[in-house]
Design a protein around this motif. Sequence first.
Motif, PDB file in Angstrom:
ATOM      1  N   HIS A 179       0.830  -1.207   0.000  1.00 12.10           N
ATOM      2  CA  HIS A 179       0.000   0.000   0.000  1.00 12.10           C
ATOM      3  C   HIS A 179       0.869   1.262   0.000  1.00 12.10           C
ATOM      4  O   HIS A 179       0.676   2.154  -0.842  1.00 12.10           O
ATOM      5  CB  HIS A 179      -0.904  -0.057   1.241  1.00 12.10           C
ATOM      6  CG  HIS A 179      -1.764   1.148   1.470  1.00 12.10           C
ATOM      7  ND1 HIS A 179      -3.137   1.102   1.395  1.00 12.10           N
ATOM      8  CD2 HIS A 179      -1.454   2.422   1.804  1.00 12.10           C
ATOM      9  CE1 HIS A 179      -3.628   2.309   1.648  1.00 12.10           C
ATOM     10  NE2 HIS A 179      -2.626   3.127   1.913  1.00 12.10           N
ATOM     11  N   GLU A 180       1.826   1.332   0.904  1.00 10.52           N
ATOM     12  CA  GLU A 180       2.655   2.547   0.992  1.00 10.52           C
ATOM     13  C   GLU A 180       3.440   2.757  -0.301  1.00 10.52           C
ATOM     14  O   GLU A 180       3.616   3.892  -0.760  1.00 10.52           O
ATOM     15  CB  GLU A 180       3.602   2.488   2.186  1.00 10.52           C
ATOM     16  CG  GLU A 180       2.919   2.500   3.553  1.00 10.52           C
ATOM     17  CD  GLU A 180       1.903   3.614   3.724  1.00 10.52           C
ATOM     18  OE1 GLU A 180       2.036   4.679   3.068  1.00 10.52           O
ATOM     19  OE2 GLU A 180       0.946   3.423   4.495  1.00 10.52           O
ATOM     20  N   HIS A 183       1.457   4.286  -3.066  1.00 13.67           N
ATOM     21  CA  HIS A 183       1.530   5.756  -2.980  1.00 13.67           C
ATOM     22  C   HIS A 183       2.810   6.258  -3.647  1.00 13.67           C
ATOM     23  O   HIS A 183       2.798   7.224  -4.411  1.00 13.67           O
ATOM     24  CB  HIS A 183       1.523   6.224  -1.526  1.00 13.67           C
ATOM     25  CG  HIS A 183       0.208   6.089  -0.832  1.00 13.67           C
ATOM     26  ND1 HIS A 183      -0.986   6.442  -1.407  1.00 13.67           N
ATOM     27  CD2 HIS A 183      -0.105   5.660   0.428  1.00 13.67           C
ATOM     28  CE1 HIS A 183      -1.979   6.225  -0.548  1.00 13.67           C
ATOM     29  NE2 HIS A 183      -1.472   5.743   0.571  1.00 13.67           N
ATOM     30  N   HIS A 189      -5.687   6.943  -2.421  1.00 15.74           N
ATOM     31  CA  HIS A 189      -6.544   5.886  -1.871  1.00 15.74           C
ATOM     32  C   HIS A 189      -7.711   5.572  -2.808  1.00 15.74           C
ATOM     33  O   HIS A 189      -8.189   6.443  -3.531  1.00 15.74           O
ATOM     34  CB  HIS A 189      -7.078   6.299  -0.492  1.00 15.74           C
ATOM     35  CG  HIS A 189      -6.005   6.319   0.548  1.00 15.74           C
ATOM     36  ND1 HIS A 189      -5.898   7.273   1.523  1.00 15.74           N
ATOM     37  CD2 HIS A 189      -4.946   5.486   0.736  1.00 15.74           C
ATOM     38  CE1 HIS A 189      -4.835   7.033   2.268  1.00 15.74           C
ATOM     39  NE2 HIS A 189      -4.244   5.954   1.808  1.00 15.74           N
ATOM     40  N   TYR A 202     -10.786   4.657   2.690  1.00 17.20           N
ATOM     41  CA  TYR A 202     -10.127   3.373   2.446  1.00 17.20           C
ATOM     42  C   TYR A 202     -11.223   2.349   2.169  1.00 17.20           C
ATOM     43  O   TYR A 202     -11.975   1.990   3.083  1.00 17.20           O
ATOM     44  CB  TYR A 202      -9.345   2.909   3.669  1.00 17.20           C
ATOM     45  CG  TYR A 202      -8.200   3.801   4.102  1.00 17.20           C
ATOM     46  CD1 TYR A 202      -6.883   3.444   3.832  1.00 17.20           C
ATOM     47  CD2 TYR A 202      -8.435   4.977   4.825  1.00 17.20           C
ATOM     48  CE1 TYR A 202      -5.830   4.241   4.257  1.00 17.20           C
ATOM     49  CE2 TYR A 202      -7.385   5.784   5.244  1.00 17.20           C
ATOM     50  CZ  TYR A 202      -6.083   5.410   4.950  1.00 17.20           C
ATOM     51  OH  TYR A 202      -5.042   6.194   5.375  1.00 17.20           O
TER      52      TYR A 202
HETATM   53 ZN   LIG Z   1      -2.494   5.207   2.333  1.00 14.85          ZN
END
Ligand SMILES: [Zn+2]
Length: 451
Positions: A179-180, A183, A189, A202
Motif C-alpha cells: 500500500h505505501e 503511494h 486511496h 479506504y
Molecule cells: Zn495510504
Amino acid sequence: VPQLSSRPGAPFTIYINVAGFDYSGAWADPGDNGDPGVTLGLNDTQPTDTFNATEVDEIKNLWSRAAQSYYPFNVSVTTVDPAVAAGQAGSDADRLAYYDSLPNFMNTIVGSQLRDDGNGGLVKWFSDDADGVSQIAAVTGVAPGVGHHTNFMFTEEQQGSNATNGVANGDYIGAIISHENAHAFGLYHQGDWDNGTLVNEYSLGDDNGGPGSYVPIIGQASDRQRVTWRAGDTGGPNDTETFVNDVEALLATNVATNGRAGAADLHFATDTIGDDMGTATPLPLIGSDVDPSLAKGLIVPRSESAPEPIGFGNYTEGRFSFYTDGMDAVSLTLNNGTNFFDPTMADGVGTLRSFLEIYDENGDSIATGVEDSSTLFTTYMDTLAEGNYFAQVSSFGGHMQDAAAFNDAFYFDMGAYFLTGSGFDVQVPEPGTMALILLAMSLVAGRRLRS
Ligand SMILES: [Zn+2]
C-alpha cells in the motif's frame, strides 16, 4: 535478515529495511510529534543485530506478500541493502544519501514509530492512527529532496502498544508495504462511493470475507482473502470518482510523464510460457511429475495503456502442451501465487484467481479444472486417450466488488501461478521422426566442430 529478491536486476526496486535505521533530520512530511529519528529493528525494543526463527519467518512472509503485489511489474522487492554493495553503508546518513541518489528506488523502513517522549513514556513520531506513510509519486527519478526515496511502515499495532507483545504479523505488514509503495508509485486511496459521495476513504472491499473476497491494496488492504489491484477511479487529489487511480496510472510512472532524470519506464513483466497453441510450452517434467520450479508463469492484462479488469480475454494466458500414453490418469493442479520458498507450495494467497482448461490436439476444449472451495487452486484429473493435449491457464476474469451499498468496483485477477501434478508421459518418437532427430543432432554437432 534473509536475503531475498523477487526480480533481481529489475529497473525498479523496493528495499524492505527491517534491521533498524537512524533517520537523521527532517522527513519531507513532518509527523505530529517530530522527525522520524531511530527506528529499531523489526520487533525490537533494544538495538540488536539478530532475529530469531519466528521473526525470520515473518520477515519472509512480509517480503513475499509485498513481492507478490509487485510481481506483475518490472519491480524487484528485496531485503538486500544496495548501499552495502555500493560501499555506501558506512553510516545510516551515508545510506540515506545513497538511496536519495538512486532513480526508481524506495527504501521502506519497517518498524515501530514509537519513540521515547523524554518523560518516561512513549510517543508516535508520525501519527496516532497510521500504519505507514509515504510521499506520492516519489519512486521515480533522482530524489529532489531529503528522504524523498524513504517511506515508513509502522508495526506497533501488530505488535502490541509497546512493541513487545509478540511478533509482527508478516501478512498484514506485507500488504501495508504494498500500500505505501503504491503511494510512492503515484496512487491515492481507493474508497467506497455512494453515488457522488465518498463514504470510506479506504475501501473495505467486499461486504463479507472468506474465500473469493477482495479488498484493494490501495484501500483498507486487510480483512479480505485477496488484497489486490482494483480498477478505478476513486480517490485522487480532488477526491473525484473519475480520477484514474489504478494500474493504468501506476504504469504511467515513467520518463514520458514525469521528466525526471534517470527514471525507467514501468511495465508489466512477462514470462516465458507460450500464450497460444502454436507457441505452447512443453509441460516441464521430472520423471512423470510436473516440475513446479519451471512450470510457472504470470497472468497480466494484455493492454498497458488501457488495462481491463473484467473478461478473461483481456489477460495474457499460459499454454502448456503434454502427452499421455493413456495408461494412467493425469493429475494437474493450478496453484495461484508465487512459490519462492517451497516450489510445491504457494507463498500465501497471492493476487491471481485463475482458470484451467484442457484442450485436445485439434484445439477443442475437452474439460475444465475444478476450483477448490478455497479459490486458491484448481485441479484436473482424468485418464485420457493416448495423445497430445494442451493445458490453458487463464485469468478467472476479474471480480466485481460485492458491497451493495456502494458504487460498482472491479478487481484485476492478475499475478503469478505455478503447476503441480503427476501421471504424465514423454512421447517416444516414431522411427521416422527419430531418424530426423538424429540427422538434426549430427548437423548441430558438425556446426559445433567448425565454430
Ligand atoms: Zn495510504
